[in-house]
Write a protein that holds these residues in place. Structure first.
Motif, PDB file in Angstrom:
ATOM      1  N   ARG A 190       0.819  -1.208   0.000  1.00 56.61           N
ATOM      2  CA  ARG A 190       0.000   0.000   0.000  1.00 56.61           C
ATOM      3  C   ARG A 190       0.850   1.253   0.000  1.00 56.61           C
ATOM      4  N   ILE A 191       2.119   1.114   0.350  1.00 60.48           N
ATOM      5  CA  ILE A 191       2.990   2.282   0.324  1.00 60.48           C
ATOM      6  C   ILE A 191       3.858   2.191  -0.917  1.00 60.48           C
ATOM      7  N   LEU A 192       3.785   3.194  -1.755  1.00 61.51           N
ATOM      8  CA  LEU A 192       4.492   3.144  -3.030  1.00 61.51           C
ATOM      9  C   LEU A 192       5.484   4.300  -3.083  1.00 61.51           C
ATOM     10  N   ILE A 193       6.758   3.967  -3.133  1.00 58.33           N
ATOM     11  CA  ILE A 193       7.783   5.001  -3.166  1.00 58.33           C
ATOM     12  C   ILE A 193       8.728   4.697  -4.314  1.00 58.33           C
ATOM     13  N   SER A 194       8.917   5.663  -5.190  1.00 56.48           N
ATOM     14  CA  SER A 194       9.724   5.399  -6.381  1.00 56.48           C
ATOM     15  C   SER A 194      11.206   5.269  -6.002  1.00 56.48           C
ATOM     16  N   ARG A 195      11.960   4.676  -6.909  1.00 54.84           N
ATOM     17  CA  ARG A 195      13.319   4.241  -6.568  1.00 54.84           C
ATOM     18  C   ARG A 195      14.256   5.374  -6.204  1.00 54.84           C
ATOM     19  N   ASP A 196      14.144   6.483  -6.910  1.00 52.91           N
ATOM     20  CA  ASP A 196      15.083   7.582  -6.666  1.00 52.91           C
ATOM     21  C   ASP A 196      14.429   8.677  -5.841  1.00 52.91           C
ATOM     22  N   TRP A 197      13.664   8.281  -4.850  1.00 53.53           N
ATOM     23  CA  TRP A 197      12.953   9.270  -4.032  1.00 53.53           C
ATOM     24  C   TRP A 197      13.912   9.994  -3.102  1.00 53.53           C
ATOM     25  N   SER A 198      14.391   9.318  -2.081  1.00 57.03           N
ATOM     26  CA  SER A 198      15.300   9.993  -1.159  1.00 57.03           C
ATOM     27  C   SER A 198      16.688   9.385  -1.236  1.00 57.03           C
ATOM     28  N   GLY A 199      16.841   8.369  -2.084  1.00 61.75           N
ATOM     29  CA  GLY A 199      18.143   7.717  -2.173  1.00 61.75           C
ATOM     30  C   GLY A 199      18.430   6.864  -0.953  1.00 61.75           C
ATOM     31  N   LYS A 200      17.419   6.658  -0.128  1.00 63.36           N
ATOM     32  CA  LYS A 200      17.605   5.888   1.095  1.00 63.36           C
ATOM     33  C   LYS A 200      16.495   4.868   1.239  1.00 63.36           C
ATOM     34  N   THR A 201      16.788   3.797   1.939  1.00 63.47           N
ATOM     35  CA  THR A 201      15.743   2.838   2.268  1.00 63.47           C
ATOM     36  C   THR A 201      15.169   3.228   3.622  1.00 63.47           C
ATOM     37  N   LEU A 202      14.094   2.558   4.003  1.00 61.91           N
ATOM     38  CA  LEU A 202      13.488   2.840   5.301  1.00 61.91           C
ATOM     39  C   LEU A 202      14.497   2.554   6.416  1.00 61.91           C
ATOM     40  N   ALA A 203      15.312   1.513   6.235  1.00 69.57           N
ATOM     41  CA  ALA A 203      16.325   1.179   7.240  1.00 69.57           C
ATOM     42  C   ALA A 203      17.326   2.323   7.395  1.00 69.57           C
ATOM     43  N   ASP A 204      17.679   2.969   6.271  1.00 66.85           N
ATOM     44  CA  ASP A 204      18.592   4.118   6.350  1.00 66.85           C
ATOM     45  C   ASP A 204      17.971   5.240   7.170  1.00 66.85           C
ATOM     46  N   HIS A 205      16.685   5.469   6.946  1.00 64.55           N
ATOM     47  CA  HIS A 205      16.012   6.535   7.688  1.00 64.55           C
ATOM     48  C   HIS A 205      15.961   6.223   9.176  1.00 64.55           C
ATOM     49  N   LYS A 206      15.757   4.954   9.488  1.00 68.07           N
ATOM     50  CA  LYS A 206      15.730   4.505  10.870  1.00 68.07           C
ATOM     51  C   LYS A 206      17.071   4.814  11.520  1.00 68.07           C
ATOM     52  N   HIS A 207      18.131   4.513  10.786  1.00 65.66           N
ATOM     53  CA  HIS A 207      19.480   4.745  11.267  1.00 65.66           C
ATOM     54  C   HIS A 207      19.678   6.232  11.565  1.00 65.66           C
ATOM     55  N   ASP A 208      19.226   7.079  10.633  1.00 63.49           N
ATOM     56  CA  ASP A 208      19.353   8.527  10.810  1.00 63.49           C
ATOM     57  C   ASP A 208      18.676   8.977  12.090  1.00 63.49           C
ATOM     58  N   ALA A 209      17.457   8.477  12.324  1.00 66.00           N
ATOM     59  CA  ALA A 209      16.698   8.906  13.488  1.00 66.00           C
ATOM     60  C   ALA A 209      17.443   8.555  14.763  1.00 66.00           C
ATOM     61  N   ARG A 210      18.043   7.366  14.806  1.00 63.91           N
ATOM     62  CA  ARG A 210      18.767   6.962  16.009  1.00 63.91           C
ATOM     63  C   ARG A 210      20.036   7.774  16.198  1.00 63.91           C
ATOM     64  N   ALA A 211      20.718   8.031  15.075  1.00 67.19           N
ATOM     65  CA  ALA A 211      21.962   8.786  15.159  1.00 67.19           C
ATOM     66  C   ALA A 211      21.685  10.167  15.754  1.00 67.19           C
ATOM     67  N   TRP A 212      20.568  10.742  15.387  1.00 75.24           N
ATOM     68  CA  TRP A 212      20.211  12.068  15.867  1.00 75.24           C
ATOM     69  C   TRP A 212      20.006  12.050  17.381  1.00 75.24           C
ATOM     70  N   VAL A 213      19.284  11.045  17.845  1.00 78.09           N
ATOM     71  CA  VAL A 213      19.027  10.935  19.281  1.00 78.09           C
ATOM     72  C   VAL A 213      20.329  10.701  20.034  1.00 78.09           C
ATOM     73  N   ARG A 214      21.180   9.847  19.491  1.00 80.99           N
ATOM     74  CA  ARG A 214      22.444   9.543  20.160  1.00 80.99           C
ATOM     75  C   ARG A 214      23.317  10.781  20.274  1.00 80.99           C
ATOM     76  N   ALA A 215      23.346  11.547  19.190  1.00 79.70           N
ATOM     77  CA  ALA A 215      24.162  12.757  19.192  1.00 79.70           C
ATOM     78  C   ALA A 215      23.692  13.695  20.292  1.00 79.70           C
ATOM     79  N   LEU A 216      22.386  13.774  20.455  1.00 76.52           N
ATOM     80  CA  LEU A 216      21.827  14.676  21.449  1.00 76.52           C
ATOM     81  C   LEU A 216      22.172  14.214  22.860  1.00 76.52           C
ATOM     82  N   LEU A 217      22.158  12.918  23.075  1.00 75.33           N
ATOM     83  CA  LEU A 217      22.435  12.387  24.404  1.00 75.33           C
ATOM     84  C   LEU A 217      23.927  12.223  24.661  1.00 75.33           C
ATOM     85  N   GLY A 218      24.710  12.389  23.624  1.00 74.29           N
ATOM     86  CA  GLY A 218      26.143  12.215  23.787  1.00 74.29           C
ATOM     87  C   GLY A 218      26.549  10.769  23.931  1.00 74.29           C
ATOM     88  N   VAL A 219      25.733   9.838  23.432  1.00 73.25           N
ATOM     89  CA  VAL A 219      26.086   8.422  23.476  1.00 73.25           C
ATOM     90  C   VAL A 219      26.700   8.068  22.136  1.00 73.25           C
TER      91      VAL A 219
END
Ligand code: ZN
Ligand code: ZN
Length: 584
Positions: free
Chosen positions: A473-502
């Motif tokens: 049901r979710i349709l995203i074309s290949r060259d949308w963000s150049g990232k997979t959902l897993a990449d986005h997940k990684h980004d979100a965690r990296a942001w939180v870690r940076a904020l906490l200094g971990v």
């Protein structure tokens, strides 16, 4: 709630509280387990975590760690579904208005890579020669060599295969005996009457320059809808159920994904650039699918309308006009003939190949179904960074945490009957060329086998709560963000870690997308819920909630600190500036 008073009777006495200690009193108390779950949901803690056992490879110590279940549907796990929606929203946001290509082209090939491909070409030539000369032993040798070179090519860091494998080294490629079927010109999709341009590699939309020199790059939002099957009331049910075209509604729903694919292909050809989209298919109130998309860049509205009107998908399948069998009299599997046969005459049913040949040989054959869009095409421009853009993203992802059947729950009898009539059609509609329901129409589906259940195909689209929307049901074309959902997940965690200094928290299992720069310190395995070291689910939930609550306050404190620091910084800067002015 007070009970309704019957006319002529004394009004009921004001309700008294249940006797303390009675069953009613006990049942009025909330269950602590429900409260625990509610709190877990409130704190965004997964309510059905997966227990993973982590073994430290240096010390041999094991520890059970709960990982979120990662469900995408609210009815399974609201916190995980919400998290998934946030990630999808991030993905849509990141690709929508970007003004650079998300994936710059691949790097040029190295000399070593080129020479390997050249070598592969020579082998292909020799194989062909050996084949013509009927030197079969050489063909086998060459096939072996080809396999080795292809492995070397992959090892050398090239993507994909140089060419398709030869028939001999990949079984099951074509199950039909004899010469390979030539696809009939008749069953080809007709090209729509649209201008055709060469498609550039560009995926980014036009930038406009305002008279004052500022640039802006608007993007778009688009909704594509299917045709009408008959007038409907505001509650989505047909005004005249007998005249509502449920058959067409069912076939359209099943083939909607192909129609959407065709639309994007046509649009790219017509516009001449590689248009990118992200969107979602969901049911309308009348239970037909429609699709919302955000598009990078702008396309004139009348072009979108013209392409939608000219787009169609033809289904070249055998006819389903006559249903030859019913659930109480079904074809049976004949072990000896290795075919499905008529229960009375024992004649084998038409095979899939034969059925397609009949279509090919008939000069007047027509596709069994043609899907088209309805005339309603909504599109408008959206400026980046506006509240409108955020609202649109929320709108597009509104239903992605819900099951298709839960988007518009049938609450009235009329709605339930409407759903039932659609479902009746969906049960009979073949879902694919391998669908067991073909047997109802006297045709053996492609790759027919003994285990098929005639008329009871397990395909998703036949199930009541999918409304025929069986695919993604979710349709995203290949060259949308150049990232997979897993990449986005990684980004979100990296942001939180940076904020906490971990810098590293050791639980990198889900994040490890093939980067092996970190030394592997732990081995992981799935723990069973009844393993002695796992413990009751409620204990684990409580621990996770407590952890999350502390984590949340830490995060808030870190945010406050960051805000305070930047405030202090600007204050010092300001006062420094002020001092400077005064000394002048
Ligand atoms: Zn979960
Ligand atoms: Zn099926």
């Amino acid at each position: 709630m007070t009970a309704p008073t019957l006319p002529g009777l004394e009004p009921a006495p004001t309700p008294v509280a249940p006797r303390p200690g009675s069953r009613a009193a006990r049942m009025a108390l909330p269950r602590s387990i429900d409260v625990l779950k509610d709190i877990a949901i409130e704190y965004g803690v997964c309510v059905r975590p997966l227990a993973m056992r982590r073994t430290d490879l240096d010390t041999g110590l094991t520890e059970v760690i709960d990982l979120p279940c990662g469900a995408t549907r609210e009815d399974k796990c609201p916190p995980c579904a919400k998290k998934n929606r946030r990630l999808r929203q991030a993905q849509i946001r990141e690709g929508w208005h970007r003004n650079d290509e998300p994936l710059p082209g691949p790097e040029p090939a190295t000399e070593a890579q080129k020479s390997l491909v050249l070598f592969r070409a020579h082998l292909e030539f020799s194989r062909d020669e050996a084949l013509r000369a009927a030197q079969w032993d050489q063909v086998t040798d060459l096939d072996e060599a080809i396999r080795e070179v292809e492995e070397a090519i992959t090892a050398e860091g090239l993507r994909g295969r140089v060419g398709p494998p030869h028939a001999s080294d990949d079984e099951g490629q074509d199950d039909e005996p004899g010469p390979r079927r030539k696809r009939s010109t008749k069953r080809r999709q007709d090209a729509p009457e649209l201008p055709r341009r060469k498609v550039e590699r560009r995926t980014v939309g036009k930038t406009y320059i305002a008279p004052d020199g500022s640039t802006y790059q608007p993007s778009m939002w688009l909704t594509l809808t299917l045709d009408s099957y008959g007038p409907v009331r505001p509650d989505g049910t047909p005004v005249n159920p007998a005249r509502y075209d449920y058959r067409r509604a069912a076939w359209d729903a099943v083939h909607f994904p192909r129609l959407l694919d065709q639309f994007w292909q046509n649009l790219r050809r017509c516009e001449g650039w590689n248009v990118q989209y992200a969107g979602c298919v969901e049911p309308q109130r009348r239970l037909a699918p429609h699709a919302h998309f955000v598009i990078r860049g702008t396309i004139p509205r009348d072009v979108l309308r013209t392409v939608a009107a000219a787009t169609y998908h033809q289904v070249w399948w055998p006819s389903v006009d006559v249903q030859r069998y019913t659930l109480d009299r079904l074809p049976i599997w004949d072990e000896q003939a290795a075919a499905w046969v008529d229960p009375d005459t024992r004649e084998p049913l038409t095979t899939w190949t034969e059925a397609l040949d009949i279509i090919d040989d008939d000069p007047d054959a027509e596709p069994v179904h043609v899907v088209r869009f309805g005339s309603q095409v909504d599109a408008r421009g959206v400026m980046p960074g506006t509240e409108d853009a955020e609202r649109t993203i929320r709108y597009v992802t509104k239903y992605i945490t819900k099951h298709t059947g839960d988007c518009h729950k049938a609450t009235t009898d009329r709605q339930r009957k409407h759903l039932d009539r659609l479902w009746q059609q969906l049960q009979l509609t073949p879902c694919t060329d391998r669908c067991a329901n073909w047997l109802l129409y006297g045709i053996q589906p492609k790759k027919a086998h003994a285990k098929l259940k005639p008329g009871r195909c397990k395909g998703k689209v036949h199930q009541r709560d999918t409304l025929g929307i069986g695919g993604r049901r979710i349709l995203i074309s290949r060259d949308w963000s150049g990232k997979t959902l897993a990449d986005h997940k990684h980004d979100a965690r990296a942001w939180v870690r940076a904020l906490l200094g971990v810098t590293t928290d050791g639980t990198q299992l889900v994040d490890n997308q093939g980067d092996t720069t970190e030394r592997i310190r732990h081995a992981w395995e799935l723990a069973r819920p009844d393993d002695p070291d796992v413990g009751p689910m409620t204990h684990r939930l409580m621990r996770s909630i407590s952890e999350r609550a502390r984590w949340r306050s830490e995060l808030l404190a870190a945010k406050d600190r960051a805000a305070q620091e930047s405030l202090d910084l600007s204050a010092t800067q300001h006062s420094a500036q002020h001092d400077g002015e005064e000394t002048q």
